[in-house]
Design a protein around this motif. Sequence first.
Motif, PDB file in Angstrom:
ATOM      1  N   ARG A 124       6.726 -16.314  16.567  1.00 47.09           N
ATOM      2  CA  ARG A 124       6.921 -16.099  18.002  1.00 47.09           C
ATOM      3  C   ARG A 124       7.206 -14.645  18.360  1.00 47.09           C
ATOM      4  NH1 ARG A 124       9.902 -21.606  19.805  1.00 47.09           N
ATOM      5  NH2 ARG A 124       8.637 -22.865  18.437  1.00 47.09           N
ATOM      6  N   LEU A 125       6.751 -14.302  19.560  1.00 46.07           N
ATOM      7  CA  LEU A 125       6.971 -12.976  20.137  1.00 46.07           C
ATOM      8  C   LEU A 125       6.547 -11.860  19.185  1.00 46.07           C
ATOM      9  CD1 LEU A 125      10.377 -13.679  21.890  1.00 46.07           C
ATOM     10  CD2 LEU A 125       8.153 -13.428  22.987  1.00 46.07           C
ATOM     11  N   ILE A 126       5.346 -12.010  18.668  1.00 48.34           N
ATOM     12  CA  ILE A 126       4.773 -11.043  17.735  1.00 48.34           C
ATOM     13  C   ILE A 126       4.092  -9.921  18.513  1.00 48.34           C
ATOM     14  CG2 ILE A 126       2.989 -10.724  15.948  1.00 48.34           C
ATOM     15  CD1 ILE A 126       5.374 -12.248  14.956  1.00 48.34           C
ATOM     16  N   GLU A 127       4.365  -8.700  18.089  1.00 43.57           N
ATOM     17  CA  GLU A 127       3.695  -7.551  18.668  1.00 43.57           C
ATOM     18  C   GLU A 127       2.236  -7.555  18.224  1.00 43.57           C
ATOM     19  OE1 GLU A 127       5.384  -3.254  19.108  1.00 43.57           O
ATOM     20  OE2 GLU A 127       4.622  -3.519  17.082  1.00 43.57           O
ATOM     21  N   ASP A 128       1.316  -7.399  19.160  1.00 39.94           N
ATOM     22  CA  ASP A 128      -0.128  -7.387  18.913  1.00 39.94           C
ATOM     23  C   ASP A 128      -0.590  -8.618  18.120  1.00 39.94           C
ATOM     24  OD1 ASP A 128      -2.749  -6.635  18.957  1.00 39.94           O
ATOM     25  OD2 ASP A 128      -2.467  -4.780  17.820  1.00 39.94           O
ATOM     26  N   PRO A 129      -0.465  -9.823  18.716  1.00 35.08           N
ATOM     27  CA  PRO A 129      -0.814 -11.050  17.998  1.00 35.08           C
ATOM     28  C   PRO A 129      -2.293 -11.163  17.636  1.00 35.08           C
ATOM     29  CG  PRO A 129      -0.453 -11.529  20.307  1.00 35.08           C
ATOM     30  CD  PRO A 129      -0.049 -10.097  20.092  1.00 35.08           C
ATOM     31  N   VAL A 130      -3.154 -10.517  18.405  1.00 37.25           N
ATOM     32  CA  VAL A 130      -4.593 -10.571  18.101  1.00 37.25           C
ATOM     33  C   VAL A 130      -4.873  -9.880  16.775  1.00 37.25           C
ATOM     34  CG1 VAL A 130      -6.884  -9.860  18.883  1.00 37.25           C
ATOM     35  CG2 VAL A 130      -5.216 -10.728  20.541  1.00 37.25           C
ATOM     36  N   ARG A 131      -4.263  -8.732  16.575  1.00 35.45           N
ATOM     37  CA  ARG A 131      -4.462  -8.005  15.315  1.00 35.45           C
ATOM     38  C   ARG A 131      -3.892  -8.802  14.143  1.00 35.45           C
ATOM     39  NH1 ARG A 131      -2.105  -2.216  13.453  1.00 35.45           N
ATOM     40  NH2 ARG A 131      -3.415  -2.003  11.636  1.00 35.45           N
ATOM     41  N   PHE A 132      -2.707  -9.386  14.333  1.00 36.32           N
ATOM     42  CA  PHE A 132      -2.079 -10.181  13.271  1.00 36.32           C
ATOM     43  C   PHE A 132      -2.969 -11.356  12.899  1.00 36.32           C
ATOM     44  CE2 PHE A 132       1.651 -13.119  12.078  1.00 36.32           C
ATOM     45  CZ  PHE A 132       1.677 -12.665  10.775  1.00 36.32           C
ATOM     46  N   SER A 133      -3.476 -12.089  13.896  1.00 36.70           N
ATOM     47  CA  SER A 133      -4.327 -13.251  13.590  1.00 36.70           C
ATOM     48  C   SER A 133      -5.652 -12.822  12.956  1.00 36.70           C
ATOM     49  CB  SER A 133      -4.563 -14.109  14.836  1.00 36.70           C
ATOM     50  OG  SER A 133      -5.618 -13.657  15.603  1.00 36.70           O
ATOM     51  N   THR A 134      -6.190 -11.688  13.376  1.00 33.28           N
ATOM     52  CA  THR A 134      -7.423 -11.171  12.761  1.00 33.28           C
ATOM     53  C   THR A 134      -7.196 -10.854  11.287  1.00 33.28           C
ATOM     54  OG1 THR A 134      -8.160 -10.244  14.862  1.00 33.28           O
ATOM     55  CG2 THR A 134      -9.174  -9.349  12.880  1.00 33.28           C
ATOM     56  N   GLN A 135      -6.063 -10.230  10.991  1.00 33.00           N
ATOM     57  CA  GLN A 135      -5.737  -9.904   9.599  1.00 33.00           C
ATOM     58  C   GLN A 135      -5.582 -11.176   8.759  1.00 33.00           C
ATOM     59  OE1 GLN A 135      -5.428  -6.907   8.025  1.00 33.00           O
ATOM     60  NE2 GLN A 135      -6.113  -5.872   9.871  1.00 33.00           N
ATOM     61  N   ILE A 136      -4.922 -12.190   9.337  1.00 33.29           N
ATOM     62  CA  ILE A 136      -4.753 -13.467   8.624  1.00 33.29           C
ATOM     63  C   ILE A 136      -6.111 -14.088   8.344  1.00 33.29           C
ATOM     64  CG2 ILE A 136      -3.866 -15.832   8.781  1.00 33.29           C
ATOM     65  CD1 ILE A 136      -1.570 -14.659  10.525  1.00 33.29           C
ATOM     66  N   ASN A 137      -6.964 -14.160   9.364  1.00 36.62           N
ATOM     67  CA  ASN A 137      -8.297 -14.759   9.189  1.00 36.62           C
ATOM     68  C   ASN A 137      -9.131 -14.003   8.158  1.00 36.62           C
ATOM     69  OD1 ASN A 137      -8.308 -17.084  10.834  1.00 36.62           O
ATOM     70  ND2 ASN A 137      -8.470 -15.800  12.651  1.00 36.62           N
ATOM     71  N   GLN A 138      -9.023 -12.676   8.151  1.00 33.62           N
ATOM     72  CA  GLN A 138      -9.762 -11.899   7.145  1.00 33.62           C
ATOM     73  C   GLN A 138      -9.294 -12.227   5.739  1.00 33.62           C
ATOM     74  OE1 GLN A 138      -9.294  -7.794   8.248  1.00 33.62           O
ATOM     75  NE2 GLN A 138     -10.991  -7.859   9.709  1.00 33.62           N
ATOM     76  N   GLN A 139      -7.985 -12.371   5.557  1.00 34.13           N
ATOM     77  CA  GLN A 139      -7.467 -12.705   4.225  1.00 34.13           C
ATOM     78  C   GLN A 139      -7.817 -14.136   3.824  1.00 34.13           C
ATOM     79  OE1 GLN A 139      -6.328 -10.496   2.026  1.00 34.13           O
ATOM     80  NE2 GLN A 139      -6.876  -9.090   3.668  1.00 34.13           N
ATOM     81  N   ILE A 140      -7.824 -15.049   4.786  1.00 30.85           N
ATOM     82  CA  ILE A 140      -8.225 -16.429   4.494  1.00 30.85           C
ATOM     83  C   ILE A 140      -9.673 -16.456   4.032  1.00 30.85           C
ATOM     84  CG2 ILE A 140      -8.733 -18.684   5.526  1.00 30.85           C
ATOM     85  CD1 ILE A 140      -6.220 -18.294   7.268  1.00 30.85           C
ATOM     86  N   SER A 141     -10.559 -15.735   4.745  1.00 34.40           N
ATOM     87  CA  SER A 141     -11.969 -15.736   4.351  1.00 34.40           C
ATOM     88  C   SER A 141     -12.174 -15.059   3.003  1.00 34.40           C
ATOM     89  CB  SER A 141     -12.838 -15.085   5.432  1.00 34.40           C
ATOM     90  OG  SER A 141     -12.571 -13.717   5.536  1.00 34.40           O
TER      91      SER A 141
END
Length: 148
Positions: A124-141
């Motif tokens: 919750r209340l993460i700074e720049d959540p789009v970048r964080f989720s993009t990084q997570i998705n890149q590592q998952i892939s």
Amino acid sequence: MEGEQIVYEARQHWIIYWKPFLLLLVAIALFAIPSQYMELTIQMVASATLLVVAAIWAVNIYGGRKYILTTSRLILKRGIIRRESTDLILRRCEGVSIRQSIAGRIFRYGTVSVSTGEVVNEFRLIEDPVRFSTQINQQISRNFDPQV
């Protein structure tokens, strides 16, 4: 883990401190604005008490939280005195979603949810959540396809 590297460390947005900041402003106003109904000593004690409460509240909100994305895990650590840690293995993550309010879009904060089976972990209340989720998705892939 062996061979694991930190890829990204997310931070909580400064907006988490808005309530303690408001209390701080009240404490300053209480001290700075003279009152005919209170003695200066009472004003100073009340103001100092509010300052201490605001500081403790801010430390409690922060809670020593760390959100660390590595090449194979997503780690949530929280606690200053007593430490709790949650590790999510990226191979088991099924989905990542973002929730942002209008204020969140303007000030660039939001909630990132990561689902692993039936369990959903929220950051919750993460700074720049789009970048964080993009990084997570890149590592998952990358965990699914080592050639990526």
